[in-house]
Design a protein around this motif. Structure first.
Motif, PDB file in Angstrom:
ATOM      1  N   GLY A  37       3.157  15.337 -15.812  1.00 56.79           N
ATOM      2  CA  GLY A  37       3.966  14.511 -14.924  1.00 56.79           C
ATOM      3  C   GLY A  37       3.184  13.290 -14.470  1.00 56.79           C
ATOM      4  N   THR A  38       3.766  12.532 -13.577  1.00 55.26           N
ATOM      5  CA  THR A  38       3.128  11.342 -13.026  1.00 55.26           C
ATOM      6  C   THR A  38       3.081  11.456 -11.514  1.00 55.26           C
ATOM      7  N   VAL A  39       1.916  11.183 -10.957  1.00 51.98           N
ATOM      8  CA  VAL A  39       1.734  11.226  -9.504  1.00 51.98           C
ATOM      9  C   VAL A  39       1.486   9.807  -9.018  1.00 51.98           C
ATOM     10  N   TYR A  40       2.158   9.434  -7.934  1.00 57.13           N
ATOM     11  CA  TYR A  40       2.054   8.080  -7.406  1.00 57.13           C
ATOM     12  C   TYR A  40       1.390   8.075  -6.032  1.00 57.13           C
ATOM     13  N   LEU A  41       0.560   7.067  -5.808  1.00 62.15           N
ATOM     14  CA  LEU A  41       0.012   6.784  -4.483  1.00 62.15           C
ATOM     15  C   LEU A  41       0.845   5.643  -3.910  1.00 62.15           C
ATOM     16  N   GLN A  42       1.527   5.913  -2.799  1.00 65.38           N
ATOM     17  CA  GLN A  42       2.455   4.934  -2.250  1.00 65.38           C
ATOM     18  C   GLN A  42       2.119   4.573  -0.803  1.00 65.38           C
ATOM     19  N   LYS A  43       2.555   3.389  -0.406  1.00 62.64           N
ATOM     20  CA  LYS A  43       2.463   2.976   0.994  1.00 62.64           C
ATOM     21  C   LYS A  43       3.574   1.957   1.255  1.00 62.64           C
ATOM     22  N   PHE A  44       3.826   1.715   2.527  1.00 58.14           N
ATOM     23  CA  PHE A  44       4.854   0.746   2.884  1.00 58.14           C
ATOM     24  C   PHE A  44       4.286  -0.669   2.850  1.00 58.14           C
ATOM     25  N   VAL A  45       4.985  -1.540   2.158  1.00 53.99           N
ATOM     26  CA  VAL A  45       4.694  -2.969   2.170  1.00 53.99           C
ATOM     27  C   VAL A  45       5.930  -3.627   2.755  1.00 53.99           C
ATOM     28  N   ASP A  46       5.788  -4.198   3.951  1.00 53.37           N
ATOM     29  CA  ASP A  46       6.945  -4.626   4.742  1.00 53.37           C
ATOM     30  C   ASP A  46       7.788  -3.385   5.025  1.00 53.37           C
ATOM     31  N   THR A  47       8.997  -3.325   4.479  1.00 51.27           N
ATOM     32  CA  THR A  47       9.847  -2.151   4.727  1.00 51.27           C
ATOM     33  C   THR A  47      10.078  -1.337   3.456  1.00 51.27           C
ATOM     34  N   SER A  48       9.398  -1.692   2.382  1.00 52.85           N
ATOM     35  CA  SER A  48       9.591  -1.003   1.102  1.00 52.85           C
ATOM     36  C   SER A  48       8.411  -0.099   0.773  1.00 52.85           C
ATOM     37  N   LEU A  49       8.722   1.096   0.270  1.00 45.29           N
ATOM     38  CA  LEU A  49       7.691   2.026  -0.166  1.00 45.29           C
ATOM     39  C   LEU A  49       7.352   1.703  -1.613  1.00 45.29           C
TER      40      LEU A  49
END
Length: 231
Positions: A37-49
């Motif tokens: 599978g694929t694992v993502y590292l995410q964070k909010f930039v403005d209001t978008s994840l």
């Protein structure tokens, strides 16, 4: 023999790819049971994840994700097969370690290496007691309304209001005790947005100079200013 050689090449390629990654935050991850599978590292930039890094898994459950952190903030670890079950964590400069199990991705997650994350878990363990009591009030109030017991409904409403005040005061005191950490403006924004502006102002004025200019320090100051402008 061919299978062994292929596996060694796969692992070597994986290690080589990880070494090429760069960033001031390194997140070592091991999800037991994850094979593909694929694992993502995410964070909010403005209001978008948005995804700031990712890793494709093919037989190796441990991997590395990185990002350049200007100011400590909340990140999310997301698996493509369980995109609605994210592991939230407070990211900051340095090396973090996240371990979990595929079948209980969120519940079995353990995070180390972040001071703000340690404080957030300490805060959540206490605030969970307040939330448990709130659920009790909700059930008791529902039963009282069903039995047309107005006196009990009134009492429960009063008790719940007092509980909310205690929760807000606990959150404020926790933030004041850790005014030199990013956790302070973060919990002010996420837990006290409906509280009296005086509590938010008290936290904001207590923040150290460094925290005032952090991501959540700036957001808290802006939030307070918007409330005052609208009054």
């Amino acid at each position: 023999m061919k299978k062994i050689i292929s596996y060694i090449l796969l692992v070597s390629l994986f290690i080589s790819c990880e070494k090429n990654k760069s960033g001031n935050m390194i997140v070592n991850v091991d999800i037991n049971g994850l094979k593909k599978g694929t694992v993502y590292l995410q964070k909010f930039v403005d209001t978008s994840l948005v995804a700031v890094d990712s890793a494709k898994i093919n037989g190796v459950s441990n991997f590395v994700l990185v990002d350049d952190v200007t100011s400590p903030e909340m990140y999310f670890l997301t698996l493509d097969k369980k995109e609605y079950e994210k592991i939230p964590f407070f990211g900051e400069k340095g090396t973090l370690t996240i371990t979990s199990k595929l079948e209980k991705l969120l519940l079995s997650a353990k995070i180390s290496g972040s001071q703000n994350q340690d404080l957030l878990e300490e805060y959540k363990s206490m605030i969970q007691q307040f939330r448990g009591k709130e659920l009790d009030f909700f059930k008791e109030r529902f039963d009282a309304q069903r039995n047309n017991d107005e006196a009990l409904v009134t009492k429960l409403d009063s008790d719940q209001e007092n509980l909310t005040k205690r929760k807000y005061l606990y959150t404020t005191n926790f933030a004041l005790q850790h005014k030199d950490k990013e956790i302070a403006p973060y919990i002010a924004l996420t837990e006290l947005h409906n509280a009296n502006i005086m509590l938010l102002d008290t936290i904001n004025k207590s923040l150290s100079k460094e925290i005032k200019t952090s991501k959540y320090g700036l957001e808290l100051d802006k939030f307070i200013s918007e409330i005052k402008d609208n009054d």
